[in-house]
Write a protein that holds these residues in place. Structure first.
Motif, PDB file in Angstrom:
ATOM      1  N   TYR A   1      13.595  -4.268 -31.369  1.00  8.89           N
ATOM      2  CA  TYR A   1      12.762  -3.444 -32.260  1.00  8.89           C
ATOM      3  C   TYR A   1      12.630  -1.974 -31.866  1.00  8.89           C
ATOM      4  N   ARG A   2      13.003  -1.596 -30.670  1.00  3.62           N
ATOM      5  CA  ARG A   2      12.870  -0.200 -30.278  1.00  3.62           C
ATOM      6  C   ARG A   2      14.214   0.500 -30.408  1.00  3.62           C
TER       7      ARG A   2
ATOM      8  N   GLY B   1      15.034  -0.872 -36.844  1.00  2.36           N
ATOM      9  CA  GLY B   1      14.030  -1.666 -36.154  1.00  2.36           C
ATOM     10  C   GLY B   1      12.915  -2.112 -37.086  1.00  2.36           C
ATOM     11  N   ILE B   2      12.516  -1.234 -38.002  1.00  2.57           N
ATOM     12  CA  ILE B   2      11.491  -1.600 -38.994  1.00  2.57           C
ATOM     13  C   ILE B   2      12.014  -2.726 -39.891  1.00  2.57           C
ATOM     14  N   PHE B   3      13.286  -2.622 -40.286  1.00  2.00           N
ATOM     15  CA  PHE B   3      13.893  -3.678 -41.093  1.00  2.00           C
ATOM     16  C   PHE B   3      13.901  -5.004 -40.324  1.00  2.00           C
ATOM     17  N   MET B   4      14.186  -4.937 -39.025  1.00  2.00           N
ATOM     18  CA  MET B   4      14.167  -6.135 -38.193  1.00  2.00           C
ATOM     19  C   MET B   4      12.768  -6.739 -38.136  1.00  2.00           C
TER      20      MET B   4
ATOM     21  N   SER C   1      11.885  -7.305 -22.484  1.00  2.00           N
ATOM     22  CA  SER C   1      13.271  -6.827 -22.579  1.00  2.00           C
ATOM     23  C   SER C   1      13.856  -7.148 -23.947  1.00  2.00           C
ATOM     24  N   ILE C   2      13.637  -8.387 -24.414  1.00  2.00           N
ATOM     25  CA  ILE C   2      14.163  -8.792 -25.710  1.00  2.00           C
ATOM     26  C   ILE C   2      13.464  -8.033 -26.835  1.00  2.00           C
ATOM     27  N   PHE C   3      12.142  -7.884 -26.734  1.00  2.00           N
ATOM     28  CA  PHE C   3      11.406  -7.132 -27.750  1.00  2.00           C
ATOM     29  C   PHE C   3      11.934  -5.704 -27.842  1.00  2.00           C
ATOM     30  N   THR C   4      12.183  -5.083 -26.688  1.00  2.00           N
ATOM     31  CA  THR C   4      12.702  -3.717 -26.657  1.00  2.00           C
ATOM     32  C   THR C   4      14.064  -3.633 -27.327  1.00  2.00           C
ATOM     33  N   ALA C   5      14.927  -4.600 -27.034  1.00  2.00           N
ATOM     34  CA  ALA C   5      16.272  -4.584 -27.622  1.00  2.00           C
ATOM     35  C   ALA C   5      16.238  -4.805 -29.124  1.00  2.00           C
TER      36      ALA C   5
END
Length: 451
Positions: free
Chosen positions: A345-346, A364-367, A339-343
């Motif tokens: 980077y996606r 997301g790429i910048f993150m 859930s956190i990964f999705t929030a």
């Protein structure tokens, strides 16, 4: 009674307010011309106004309506209600709306607000807020969009003023994170729930950390702003209060622990009790959440969000599925990382099917680049985390981002909803991931105070 979205009158009033706001911002800039950081004030305000205007035009000219225009239409009907019966207006303002109450005060003369907004108290509360401004915007949607952008522009500026002197992050990142994130500016600058949620959140963060870090005096103005901001979040998106309260409690506990270092027995006793209480409360909350989900009684906020966006063509776009089938406390805990990964980077680039999603994918790429730099370019990562533990703002930023990231990734289901939900933590997580120990940063602009 049909309301025209963009009329000649609406354009005239909107243009008039644009000129007023631009002049007002320029005067503020001139008053503070001796302050070096104020060279960013006018560009930051124009950035917000521009995206607020783009948001309004996207909904009116491209999408032909949606939740934002429904909020505005509800506000206009409340304005009509005031002129029809001031007493009825104030009664409606304090009434909890439902499908049964819409005819209590509204009538054929006032018109009826959109039923799909009215029957959700969290959504119609936005119309109530906006209705307070309709008396000076003359029911102009464009004018209200610009005023909304100005409000969140000021709260973003106060957040920038809070962080601008931090020496653990490059100044251009501090300015960019708080003032110039495109998706945040687009989704949270117009007439929307997200705009007022972001403004309330930024106000709370500014006041709390001004008191904690800058030793400002608590006064009546701070009290009123805190009360209004907390009330707004409670009425519009109450889980934000949980996301704020937990990291703030952790920050305060860290302060208490620092004062106990001289007594190891008391320190470890306090740590054990605090950890036990935190685990117990978490399990109780997750059990309640699991029971709701298992009975198909989804999170109340998720239901509201789905209602809010169901009528908007923009939100019938790409969906994502986390593959969660186990809603027990253990199952929900297992869903936290994805859930956190999705929030964070996606959507990925190949998931971006529109310009809005492409912009978010680039962010997301910048993150990802910041995350890589955080773990692999900070020298000794253990030493870096020890440094972070000494910075209360970074502790708050990380915990808030993780908690809201979980809520956003777990409940959204639609990428467009996800982007709006995660707007409040975007500034904080960028600052956290870009943080470095001051000795390895050449500060370009800002103060000389390490927080």
């Amino acid at each position: 009674m049909k309301i025209e979205l963009i009329s000649v009158f609406d354009l005239m009033v909107g243009f008039g307010w644009l000129i007023i706001l631009m002049i007002f911002f320029w005067i503020v800039r001139l008053i503070n011309v001796e302050k070096p950081h104020f060279k960013l004030f006018y560009p930051a305000m124009l950035f917000k106004l521009g995206f607020g205007l783009l948001f309004a035009l996207t909904y009116t000219l491209v999408l032909k309506g949606g939740d934002t225009t429904a909020y505005w239409e509800g506000a206009v009907k409340l304005n009509h209600l005031f002129w029809d019966s001031p007493e009825a207006y104030f009664r409606e303002m304090i009434q909890i709306p439902s499908s049964e109450t819409i005819r209590n005060y509204f009538n054929q003369r006032t018109g009826y607000p959109p039923s799909w907004i009215y029957r959700e108290p969290e959504s119609f509360f936005v119309s109530k807020i906006v209705s307070l401004f309709t008396f000076v915007t003359f029911n102009s949607y464009l004018a209200m969009s610009l005023l909304s952008a100005a409000i969140v522009g000021f709260t973003s500026w106060k957040l920038y003023e809070l962080v601008k002197d931090f020496t653990f992050c490059k100044h251009w990142i501090l300015a960019g994170a708080t003032l110039f994130i495109p998706t945040v500016a687009f989704w949270s600058s117009g007439v929307s729930k997200d705009t007022f949620v972001l403004a309330a959140f930024q106000t709370i963060v500014y006041i709390v950390f001004s008191l904690l870090l800058k030793k400002k005096q608590f006064n009546l103005k701070y009290f009123l702003l805190l009360f209004i901001s907390i009330f707004f979040l409670y009425k519009m998106r109450d889980f934000m209060l949980i996301a704020i309260a937990v990291p703030l409690a952790t920050v305060m506990m860290s302060r208490i622990i620092k004062n106990m270092k001289s007594n190891p027995l008391v320190l470890w006793t306090f740590r054990i009790l605090f950890t036990t209480a935190a685990i117990g409360l978490t399990l109780i909350y997750l059990q309640t959440l699991g029971n709701q989900l298992a009975e198909n009684a989804y999170l109340e906020e998720l239901a509201v969000v789905q209602q809010d966006f169901a009528q908007n063509k923009l939100y019938t776009g790409p969906k994502y599925d986390l593959g969660i089938t186990d809603y027990s406390p253990i199952g929900i805990l297992g869903a936290v990382p994805i859930s956190i990964f999705t929030a964070f980077y996606r959507p990925f680039l190949w998931e971006a099917s529109s310009a809005f999603l492409l912009l978010s994918a680039l962010e997301g790429i910048f993150m990802m680049a910041l995350t890589y730099g955080f773990f692999f370019r900070s020298g000794r990562i253990k030493k870096h985390f020890q440094f972070i533990k000494s910075k209360e703002f970074l502790i708050f930023a990380l915990l808030f981002s993780l908690i809201l990231g979980f809520f956003a990734g777990f409940t959204s289901g639609l990428f467009n909803v996800l982007i709006r939900f995660k707007a409040p933590f975007m500034s904080l997580i960028v600052i956290f991931l870009a943080s470095r120990q001051p000795k390895i940063i050449k500060q370009s602009v800002g103060g000389d105070t390490q927080r």
